[in-house]
Design an enzyme around this catalytic site. Structure first.
Site, PDB file in Angstrom:
ATOM      1  N   CYS A   1      -7.654   3.889  -4.234  1.00  0.00           N
ATOM      2  CA  CYS A   1      -6.229   2.312  -3.320  1.00  0.00           C
ATOM      3  C   CYS A   1      -6.922   1.778  -3.666  1.00  0.00           C
ATOM      4  O   CYS A   1      -7.495   1.103  -3.785  1.00  0.00           O
ATOM      5  CB  CYS A   1      -6.098   2.438  -1.630  1.00  0.00           C
ATOM      6  N   GLY A   2      -5.470   0.632  -4.850  1.00  0.00           N
ATOM      7  CA  GLY A   2      -5.803  -0.163  -5.706  1.00  0.00           C
ATOM      8  C   GLY A   2      -5.729  -1.322  -4.851  1.00  0.00           C
ATOM      9  O   GLY A   2      -6.615  -2.069  -5.097  1.00  0.00           O
ATOM     10  N   HIS A   3      -4.912  -1.793  -4.247  1.00  0.00           N
ATOM     11  CA  HIS A   3      -4.662  -2.994  -3.395  1.00  0.00           C
ATOM     12  C   HIS A   3      -5.721  -3.020  -2.394  1.00  0.00           C
ATOM     13  O   HIS A   3      -6.910  -3.830  -2.545  1.00  0.00           O
ATOM     14  CB  HIS A   3      -3.531  -2.909  -2.906  1.00  0.00           C
TER      15      HIS A   3
ATOM     16  N   HIS B   1       3.965   9.464  -2.115  1.00  0.00           N
ATOM     17  CA  HIS B   1       4.472   7.410  -2.475  1.00  0.00           C
ATOM     18  C   HIS B   1       5.605   8.473  -3.338  1.00  0.00           C
ATOM     19  O   HIS B   1       5.961   8.637  -4.236  1.00  0.00           O
ATOM     20  CB  HIS B   1       3.505   7.411  -3.298  1.00  0.00           C
TER      21      HIS B   1
ATOM     22  N   CYS C   1       0.933  -1.907  -5.647  1.00  0.00           N
ATOM     23  CA  CYS C   1       0.572  -0.319  -5.603  1.00  0.00           C
ATOM     24  C   CYS C   1      -0.564  -0.127  -6.582  1.00  0.00           C
ATOM     25  O   CYS C   1      -0.225   0.008  -7.849  1.00  0.00           O
ATOM     26  CB  CYS C   1       1.351   0.089  -5.225  1.00  0.00           C
ATOM     27  N   GLY C   2      -1.673  -0.359  -6.462  1.00  0.00           N
ATOM     28  CA  GLY C   2      -2.830   0.274  -7.498  1.00  0.00           C
ATOM     29  C   GLY C   2      -3.103   1.541  -8.283  1.00  0.00           C
ATOM     30  O   GLY C   2      -2.192   1.631  -9.510  1.00  0.00           O
ATOM     31  N   THR C   3      -2.334   2.807  -7.077  1.00  0.00           N
ATOM     32  CA  THR C   3      -2.426   3.807  -7.698  1.00  0.00           C
ATOM     33  C   THR C   3      -1.293   3.973  -8.433  1.00  0.00           C
ATOM     34  O   THR C   3      -0.532   5.058  -9.011  1.00  0.00           O
ATOM     35  CB  THR C   3      -2.922   4.540  -6.933  1.00  0.00           C
TER      36      THR C   3
ATOM     37  N   ASP D   1       4.580  -0.652   0.335  1.00  0.00           N
ATOM     38  CA  ASP D   1       3.615  -1.390  -0.571  1.00  0.00           C
ATOM     39  C   ASP D   1       4.156  -2.713  -0.314  1.00  0.00           C
ATOM     40  O   ASP D   1       5.522  -2.910  -1.108  1.00  0.00           O
ATOM     41  CB  ASP D   1       3.222  -0.111  -1.625  1.00  0.00           C
TER      42      ASP D   1
HETATM   43  O1  PYC Z   1      -2.921   0.079  -4.098  1.00  0.00           O
HETATM   44  O2  PYC Z   1      -3.109   2.180  -4.409  1.00  0.00           O
HETATM   45  C1  PYC Z   1      -3.019   1.541  -3.489  1.00  0.00           C
HETATM   46  C2  PYC Z   1      -1.755   1.366  -2.500  1.00  0.00           C
HETATM   47  C3  PYC Z   1      -1.947   2.498  -2.349  1.00  0.00           C
HETATM   48  C4  PYC Z   1      -0.540   2.879  -0.682  1.00  0.00           C
HETATM   49  C5  PYC Z   1      -0.860   1.462  -1.009  1.00  0.00           C
HETATM   50  N1  PYC Z   1      -1.502   0.442  -1.344  1.00  0.00           N
END
Ligand code: PYC
Length: 330
Positions: free
Chosen positions: A88-90, A230, A258-260, A254
């Site tokens: 999870c990036g965030h 996602h 979303c980092g990923t 999100d």
């Molecule tokens: O930021 O990767 C992310 C992420 C995945 C689900 C919610 N945020």
């Protein structure tokens, strides 16, 4: 009465609830092994900490665990209202900013073991940054929390595009998407024709959910049959290179870019020759927050780095009264 201390942050609007000490023994071994024990033996921890009445589908949990990899300072398991995330990036940005607030990390790089691999998180210094000074007339109650570094870059695990331009029909309309991995599985759509705005959020949510259902119904998956949980709908914006709506596995969207998901997007851009190694990309979320990203190429692998800011916003103790019929969440 059980007590579980937590620290909440948000990264570009998307919340992360950090639990710094597991309230049970997850044994030894890798973070993958700990995740498997958590799933099998303590899944009610996830629902207790995150679901209603204490939380909601928007929250992402981060459980800090001992890493097995000796090069890592921390291990983490991310989870949401319906299950567990690969990366999870965030959440990683939120984790590191929260640990900075706690004084548990200094500026510089730490390595973090996740269930899908090791990521490197760099906590940036505050010098020359706007917004970290306490505004005049700002009353601080208790500790002064205005001076902790909160800008974090996450060098993610390798990202890649798995399938290109896959047609999916939703309500009689055929759209196309790429299937890509960025730490979770994503379906990335450009030709949806919808406004990616907050005013349109319900339509975006329903449409993206239908896309997800159609992917499942048509057997369109990630590698090795992995479920694509996602969905990303892209649009143009004057504020960044791209704007996106991202539907998460539990149907919430999100609030961050979303980092990923941005990692998956960068891998597709690179594969299309639309992004060079080291070139800056700005991805905006549907609420307006922005992540910066770029890729490095290491051998055959595309390694994305995502940068954003997180803000601590609440801390407390979850109380679990054994007599409470909804104490473990619903
Ligand atoms: O930021 O990767 C992310 C992420 C995945 C689900 C919610 N945020």
């Amino acid at each position: 009465m059980k007590r579980i201390p937590f620290l909440d942050s948000h990264t570009g609007g998307e919340p992360t609830r950090l639990i710094e000490t597991p309230p049970f023994d997850l044994g030894t071994g890798s973070v993958v092994e700990k995740l498997s024990r958590l799933k099998k033996e303590h899944d009610d921890f996830r629902t207790t900490v995150l679901n209603e009445p204490r939380g909601s589908d928007v929250l992402v949990g981060a459980l800090l665990v001992e890493p097995a990899d000796p090069t890592c300072q921390f291990g983490v398991i991310f989870f949401n209202n319906v299950g567990y995330l690969g990366m999870c990036g965030h959440g990683t940005i939120g984790l590191i900013a929260s640990l900075a607030y706690r004084g548990r990390v200094a500026e510089g790089m730490v390595r973090v073991e996740t269930p899908v691999g090791v990521v490197e998180a760099t906590l940036h210094g505050m010098s020359g940054r706007a917004g970290v000074e306490r505004p005049q007339n700002h009353r601080i109650i208790g500790n002064d929390i205005s001076a902790y570094p909160n800008r974090v870059s996450v060098k993610n695990i390798p990202a890649y595009r798995y399938l290109t331009h896959i047609p999916v029909t939703v309500a009689g309309k055929t759209i196309h998407g790429d299937v890509a991995w960025g730490g979770n599985w994503f379906f990335l759509v450009h030709d949806h024709g919808l406004d990616v705005t907050m005013q349109n959020i319900e339509i975006l949510q329903n449409f993206a959910w239908s896309v997800r259902e159609q992917l499942a119904a048509n057997g369109i998956t990630g590698k090795n049959g992995a479920e694509i949980d996602h969905i990303e709908l892209f649009a143009s914006t004057p504020d960044a290179n791209s704007k996106s709506f991202v539907l998460c596995p539990g149907r919430a969207y999100d609030r961050s870019p979303c980092g990923t998901g941005t990692s998956a997007k960068l891998a597709c851009l690179y594969a299309d020759g639309k992004l060079q190694a080291g070139q800056l990309w700005k991805q905006q979320s549907v609420v307006g927050s922005i992540f910066e990203g770029s890729v490095q190429v290491e051998g055959e692998e595309i390694i994305p780095t995502i940068t954003g800011e997180a803000w601590v916003m609440a801390e407390g103790v979850i109380l679990v009264d054994e007599r409470d019929p909804f104490g473990k969440g619903f």
